[in-house]
Write an enzyme that holds these catalytic residues in place. Structure first.
Site, mmCIF file in Angstrom:
data_model
loop_
_atom_site.group_PDB
_atom_site.id
_atom_site.type_symbol
_atom_site.label_atom_id
_atom_site.label_comp_id
_atom_site.label_asym_id
_atom_site.label_seq_id
_atom_site.Cartn_x
_atom_site.Cartn_y
_atom_site.Cartn_z
ATOM 1 N N ARG A 95 0.906 -1.198 -0.079
ATOM 2 C CA ARG A 95 0.241 0.032 -0.288
ATOM 3 C C ARG A 95 1.013 1.193 0.068
ATOM 4 O O ARG A 95 1.806 1.526 1.008
ATOM 5 C CB ARG A 95 -0.833 -0.033 1.136
ATOM 6 N N HIS A 122 -7.276 0.522 -6.356
ATOM 7 C CA HIS A 122 -7.412 -0.192 -5.128
ATOM 8 C C HIS A 122 -8.372 -1.529 -5.271
ATOM 9 O O HIS A 122 -9.521 -1.805 -5.037
ATOM 10 C CB HIS A 122 -8.133 0.580 -4.049
ATOM 11 N N GLN A 125 -10.319 -3.929 -3.000
ATOM 12 C CA GLN A 125 -11.346 -3.770 -2.516
ATOM 13 C C GLN A 125 -12.572 -3.898 -3.510
ATOM 14 O O GLN A 125 -13.629 -4.301 -2.866
ATOM 15 C CB GLN A 125 -11.605 -2.211 -2.449
ATOM 16 N N ASP A 210 -16.943 7.235 -2.133
ATOM 17 C CA ASP A 210 -15.791 7.391 -1.272
ATOM 18 C C ASP A 210 -15.426 8.601 -0.723
ATOM 19 O O ASP A 210 -16.182 9.598 -1.059
ATOM 20 C CB ASP A 210 -14.748 6.939 -2.320
ATOM 21 N N CYS A 250 -16.202 1.478 0.442
ATOM 22 C CA CYS A 250 -15.172 0.674 1.106
ATOM 23 C C CYS A 250 -14.731 1.260 2.419
ATOM 24 O O CYS A 250 -14.133 0.384 3.147
ATOM 25 C CB CYS A 250 -13.894 1.209 0.195
ATOM 26 N N ARG A 278 -13.458 -8.403 2.713
ATOM 27 C CA ARG A 278 -12.042 -8.277 2.219
ATOM 28 C C ARG A 278 -11.360 -9.389 2.771
ATOM 29 O O ARG A 278 -10.491 -9.962 2.084
ATOM 30 C CB ARG A 278 -11.565 -7.025 2.898
#
Ligand code: CP
Ligand code: NVA
Length: 295
Positions: A95, A122, A125, A210, A250, A278
């Site tokens: 990340r 991402h 996700q 988001d 998310c 996840r």
């Protein structure tokens, strides 16, 4: 995008299978003696906990590497770190900020490298999100998804998902915050980018949003609050969507900004299931990469 649509479908089905087995208390440990290196240049709750718990459940080990403790944080070149870390571990998760860090690491790594969020994408996700749609409403093929908000990493991964899983994506965003132009062009008629939030949400099967200011954009928070005013998923917007529409995010969420409290905690919201998934989706990903050697 490195998987084919068929491989992704198999991966999601395996995630649903692994979730059921885990809940039945069945032990499944194909990754014994295997190590996942987890490199985090940004904060995380879900990604770290899901990868770390996932490796434990699969019989392996996860190694948390923060820039404050490794030589990467003191400027060791990425190609050097990639060759060394991959020589001792079986899979790496990163990340970070710039997407090319992950690309460079992968180029020099001798083991698979997973993007666990960059400024550009991402994808992990989206594995959980596709799994959650499958569980909630069945096949997403042919559905209409509406993304409201910043043309950011999450938006770009929704765009990639639209290609791989064959659905239409409406994106409602303020001027100046549109997604990457080349990616938008690549999607062609599969994507509609508009400033008209109600038009975008109309008859949609899934509404998703988001945060307005992502990690690394903290100093733009005030500016973005002004730019994104009106780009909120609330009860009024949900009412123009399909009556069976679901809501995803998310997380972490900013209640009162990109989403109202009522929608986030409401009956159409699947965000807690989405967050839990996840774990299951990434277990399927780890099995595919390490145990089955896919990619
Ligand atoms: N959704 C997500 O990636 O959450 P974290 O930042 O907590 O990992
Ligand atoms: N766009 C957000 C996603 C967090 C999971 C960020 O990059 O901070």
């Amino acid at each position: 995008m490195d998987f084919t649509p068929d491989e992704l479908t198999a991966l999601i089905n395996n995630a649903i299978h692994l979730k059921a087995k885990w809940k039945q208390g069945v032990s499944y440990t194909p990754l014994q003696n295997r190590t996942l290196a987890m490199i985090f240049d940004k904060a995380s709750t879900r990604t770290r906990v899901s990868f770390e718990a996932g490796m434990t459940q699969l019989g392996g080990h996860a190694l948390f590497l923060s820039p404050t403790d490794t030589q990467l944080g003191r400027g060791e070149p990425v190609p050097d770190a990639a060759r060394v870390i991959s020589s001792m571990t079986d899979v790496v998760m990163i990340r970070t900020f710039a997407h090319d860090v992950v690309e460079t690491f992968a180029e020099y790594s001798s083991v698979p490298v997973i993007n666990a969020l960059t400024d550009m994408y991402h994808p992990c996700q989206l594995l959980a999100d596709m799994m959650t749609y499958q569980e909630s409403r069945g096949d997403i093929k042919g559905a209409t998804v509406t993304y409201v908000g910043d043309g950011n990493n999450m938006c770009h991964s929704w765009m990639n998902a639209a290609i791989q899983f064959d659905f239409h994506l409406n994106i409602a965003c303020p001027q100046g915050y549109e997604p990457d132009a080349a990616l938008t062009q690549q999607l062609g008629e599969r994507v509609t980018v508009t400033q008209d939030i109600e038009r975008a949400a109309k008859d949609s099967n899934l509404l998703v949003t988001d945060v307005w200011a992502s990690m690394g954009q903290e100093e733009e928070q005030a500016l973005r609050e002004t730019a994104f005013a009106g780009y909120q998923i609330n009860e009024s917007l949900m009412s123009v969507a399909d009556q069976d529409a679901i809501f995803m995010h998310c997380l972490p969420a900013h209640r009162g900004e990109e989403v109202s409290e009522g929608v986030l905690e409401g009956k159409q919201s699947v965000v807690w299931q989405e967050a839990e998934n996840r774990l299951h989706a990434q277990k399927a990903l780890l099995v595919a990469l390490v145990s089955e050697g896919l990619l």
